[in-house]
Design a protein around this motif. Structure first.
Motif, PDB file in Angstrom:
ATOM      1  N   GLU A 142       0.829  -1.209   0.000  1.00 45.36           N
ATOM      2  CA  GLU A 142       0.000   0.000   0.000  1.00 45.36           C
ATOM      3  C   GLU A 142       0.863   1.259   0.000  1.00 45.36           C
ATOM      4  O   GLU A 142       0.613   2.194  -0.775  1.00 45.36           O
ATOM      5  CB  GLU A 142      -0.923   0.000   1.220  1.00 45.36           C
ATOM      6  CG  GLU A 142      -1.825   1.216   1.295  1.00 45.36           C
ATOM      7  CD  GLU A 142      -2.657   1.251   2.568  1.00 45.36           C
ATOM      8  OE1 GLU A 142      -3.188   2.338   2.891  1.00 45.36           O
ATOM      9  OE2 GLU A 142      -2.769   0.207   3.243  1.00 45.36           O
ATOM     10  N   LEU A 182      -2.490  -6.259  -6.548  1.00 47.95           N
ATOM     11  CA  LEU A 182      -3.833  -6.825  -6.419  1.00 47.95           C
ATOM     12  C   LEU A 182      -3.819  -8.328  -6.661  1.00 47.95           C
ATOM     13  O   LEU A 182      -4.585  -9.078  -6.025  1.00 47.95           O
ATOM     14  CB  LEU A 182      -4.790  -6.141  -7.399  1.00 47.95           C
ATOM     15  CG  LEU A 182      -5.041  -4.651  -7.194  1.00 47.95           C
ATOM     16  CD1 LEU A 182      -6.112  -4.166  -8.170  1.00 47.95           C
ATOM     17  CD2 LEU A 182      -5.452  -4.336  -5.756  1.00 47.95           C
ATOM     18  N   GLU A 186      -5.383 -11.160  -4.190  1.00 48.58           N
ATOM     19  CA  GLU A 186      -6.465 -12.064  -4.586  1.00 48.58           C
ATOM     20  C   GLU A 186      -5.990 -13.514  -4.705  1.00 48.58           C
ATOM     21  O   GLU A 186      -6.757 -14.441  -4.428  1.00 48.58           O
ATOM     22  CB  GLU A 186      -7.091 -11.571  -5.888  1.00 48.58           C
ATOM     23  CG  GLU A 186      -7.760 -10.211  -5.708  1.00 48.58           C
ATOM     24  CD  GLU A 186      -8.510  -9.723  -6.934  1.00 48.58           C
ATOM     25  OE1 GLU A 186      -8.667 -10.514  -7.898  1.00 48.58           O
ATOM     26  OE2 GLU A 186      -8.924  -8.548  -6.929  1.00 48.58           O
ATOM     27  N   ARG A 193     -12.158  -6.167  -1.243  1.00 49.74           N
ATOM     28  CA  ARG A 193     -12.082  -5.083  -2.227  1.00 49.74           C
ATOM     29  C   ARG A 193     -12.229  -3.703  -1.591  1.00 49.74           C
ATOM     30  O   ARG A 193     -12.088  -2.695  -2.278  1.00 49.74           O
ATOM     31  CB  ARG A 193     -13.138  -5.283  -3.310  1.00 49.74           C
ATOM     32  CG  ARG A 193     -12.897  -6.532  -4.170  1.00 49.74           C
ATOM     33  CD  ARG A 193     -13.807  -6.544  -5.377  1.00 49.74           C
ATOM     34  NE  ARG A 193     -13.492  -5.467  -6.303  1.00 49.74           N
ATOM     35  CZ  ARG A 193     -12.613  -5.572  -7.301  1.00 49.74           C
ATOM     36  NH1 ARG A 193     -11.944  -6.688  -7.503  1.00 49.74           N
ATOM     37  NH2 ARG A 193     -12.400  -4.545  -8.114  1.00 49.74           N
ATOM     38  N   TYR A 198      -7.029  -1.108  -3.524  1.00 50.31           N
ATOM     39  CA  TYR A 198      -7.902  -1.041  -4.699  1.00 50.31           C
ATOM     40  C   TYR A 198      -8.133   0.408  -5.124  1.00 50.31           C
ATOM     41  O   TYR A 198      -8.239   0.693  -6.324  1.00 50.31           O
ATOM     42  CB  TYR A 198      -9.225  -1.747  -4.411  1.00 50.31           C
ATOM     43  CG  TYR A 198      -9.107  -3.250  -4.450  1.00 50.31           C
ATOM     44  CD1 TYR A 198      -9.330  -3.958  -5.625  1.00 50.31           C
ATOM     45  CD2 TYR A 198      -8.742  -3.968  -3.315  1.00 50.31           C
ATOM     46  CE1 TYR A 198      -9.201  -5.341  -5.677  1.00 50.31           C
ATOM     47  CE2 TYR A 198      -8.609  -5.347  -3.356  1.00 50.31           C
ATOM     48  CZ  TYR A 198      -8.838  -6.027  -4.536  1.00 50.31           C
ATOM     49  OH  TYR A 198      -8.703  -7.398  -4.583  1.00 50.31           O
ATOM     50  N   ASP A 199      -8.193   1.316  -4.153  1.00 51.39           N
ATOM     51  CA  ASP A 199      -8.354   2.730  -4.487  1.00 51.39           C
ATOM     52  C   ASP A 199      -7.111   3.264  -5.207  1.00 51.39           C
ATOM     53  O   ASP A 199      -7.221   3.966  -6.222  1.00 51.39           O
ATOM     54  CB  ASP A 199      -8.611   3.552  -3.217  1.00 51.39           C
ATOM     55  CG  ASP A 199      -9.923   3.198  -2.553  1.00 51.39           C
ATOM     56  OD1 ASP A 199     -10.869   2.807  -3.284  1.00 51.39           O
ATOM     57  OD2 ASP A 199     -10.016   3.300  -1.318  1.00 51.39           O
ATOM     58  N   ALA A 201      -4.924   1.485  -6.822  1.00 52.47           N
ATOM     59  CA  ALA A 201      -4.845   0.834  -8.127  1.00 52.47           C
ATOM     60  C   ALA A 201      -5.759   1.524  -9.128  1.00 52.47           C
ATOM     61  O   ALA A 201      -5.416   1.669 -10.314  1.00 52.47           O
ATOM     62  CB  ALA A 201      -5.215  -0.646  -7.997  1.00 52.47           C
ATOM     63  N   GLY A 202      -6.918   1.981  -8.665  1.00 52.78           N
ATOM     64  CA  GLY A 202      -7.823   2.719  -9.540  1.00 52.78           C
ATOM     65  C   GLY A 202      -7.210   4.020 -10.016  1.00 52.78           C
ATOM     66  O   GLY A 202      -7.350   4.391 -11.197  1.00 52.78           O
ATOM     67  N   GLU A 214      -6.979  -4.757 -14.914  1.00 51.02           N
ATOM     68  CA  GLU A 214      -7.687  -6.004 -14.622  1.00 51.02           C
ATOM     69  C   GLU A 214      -7.085  -7.168 -15.410  1.00 51.02           C
ATOM     70  O   GLU A 214      -6.944  -8.278 -14.885  1.00 51.02           O
ATOM     71  CB  GLU A 214      -9.173  -5.856 -14.950  1.00 51.02           C
ATOM     72  CG  GLU A 214      -9.955  -5.063 -13.919  1.00 51.02           C
ATOM     73  CD  GLU A 214     -10.018  -5.775 -12.573  1.00 51.02           C
ATOM     74  OE1 GLU A 214     -10.238  -7.001 -12.568  1.00 51.02           O
ATOM     75  OE2 GLU A 214      -9.838  -5.111 -11.540  1.00 51.02           O
ATOM     76  N   LYS A 217      -3.783  -8.090 -13.901  1.00 58.17           N
ATOM     77  CA  LYS A 217      -4.033  -8.756 -12.625  1.00 58.17           C
ATOM     78  C   LYS A 217      -4.411 -10.217 -12.851  1.00 58.17           C
ATOM     79  O   LYS A 217      -3.913 -11.117 -12.159  1.00 58.17           O
ATOM     80  CB  LYS A 217      -5.151  -8.041 -11.860  1.00 58.17           C
ATOM     81  CG  LYS A 217      -5.451  -8.652 -10.494  1.00 58.17           C
ATOM     82  CD  LYS A 217      -6.689  -8.037  -9.868  1.00 58.17           C
ATOM     83  CE  LYS A 217      -7.954  -8.499 -10.584  1.00 58.17           C
ATOM     84  NZ  LYS A 217      -9.182  -8.018  -9.915  1.00 58.17           N
TER      85      LYS A 217
END
Length: 255
Positions: A142, A182, A186, A193, A198-199, A201-202, A214, A217
């Motif tokens: 992170e 990610l 997973e 999530r 995830y934030d 990564a967005g 995606e 990943k």
């Protein structure tokens, strides 16, 4: 395991990592830990005729992640000793097979080596995460991704086998790094999530619209546990081609 620490650093985290590693695995060759002054070196494993070297910066060797970083590098050594396809496959060969006759930017080629390192890391962390809690790793991933998204410093990627998520400042590579993070989450069910990863990564995906986070990943997550040499070579060739020479019009679908 025979572990010897060379340099002005306490041997405790390395011996502790060795003790934990030996509960399930072992290394035939001795390990020499070399503590280096350059803080940007982080950690990487070297393999020689009859011994391994764990290179680590003094900053990393005295950090709260020292034991986990050592454990990760021991896992790389174990994969090398077992001749796991991920650790004996030549990246140069994969580049030759993936990009025959193609003209590719130097930065993209450098990034391809980092992607190959991510695939090695997936298999090393399959071992690491079977032995220890993922709490520190999640915090590490992170913080590294957050720093990459926020700063985007200039510079080239690290060389082979460096344990550094944000090795490349390029937004496209940062997006692939996000996909790798990610994938670890997973592949091992480490977090839901709603995790901040995830934030970030967005945000990384928004900065690199040409990279399908995606899709990358899925490539990392779905790597077979025990691939044949041929299967692994194909996976490495495919991901190399997807990054360095994607089909025209490829990329994330519009919302």
């Amino acid at each position: 395991m025979d572990v010897r620490v060379l340099g002005a650093a306490t041997p405790d985290p390395f011996l502790s990592a060795a003790d934990l590693f030996e509960t399930e695995y072992d290394l035939e060759w001795p390990v020499r830990v070399r503590v280096r002054d350059d803080p940007d070196e982080r950690t990487w494993a070297g393999h020689y005729e009859d011994y391994h070297v764990l290179n680590i910066s003094r900053q990393a060797a005295t950090s709260v992640m020292a034991r986990e970083l050592a454990l990760h590098e021991f896992a790389h050594m174990a994969r090398y000793e077992e001749s796991h396809p991920s650790h004996v496959q030549s990246t140069e060969e994969a580049l030759f097979l993936a990009l025959p006759g193609k003209s590719v930017e130097r930065r993209k080629l450098i990034h391809c080596y980092q992607i190959a390192n991510h695939m090695k890391d997936i298999y090393a962390d399959d071992i690491t995460l079977s032995l220890t809690s993922a709490t520190k790793l999640l915090t590490f991933l992170e913080s590294q991704l957050a720093a990459a998204v926020a700063d985007k410093p200039s510079g080239e990627a690290d060389g082979p086998s460096r344990r550094r998520l944000t090795a490349a400042s390029d937004p496209e590579m940062t997006a692939v790094n996000a996909a790798f993070a990610l994938a670890l989450v997973e592949r091992h069910g480490l977090a839901g999530r709603d995790h901040p990863l995830y934030d970030f990564a967005g945000l990384a995906a928004d900065d690199a619209p040409g990279i399908d986070v995606e899709a990358f990943k899925r490539r990392f997550t779905s790597l077979a546990d025990d691939p044949t040499k041929s299967d692994y070579r194909k996976a490495l060739v495919d991901v190399t081609r997807a990054y360095a020479d994607p089909p025209r019009g490829s990329g994330p679908a519009a919302d």
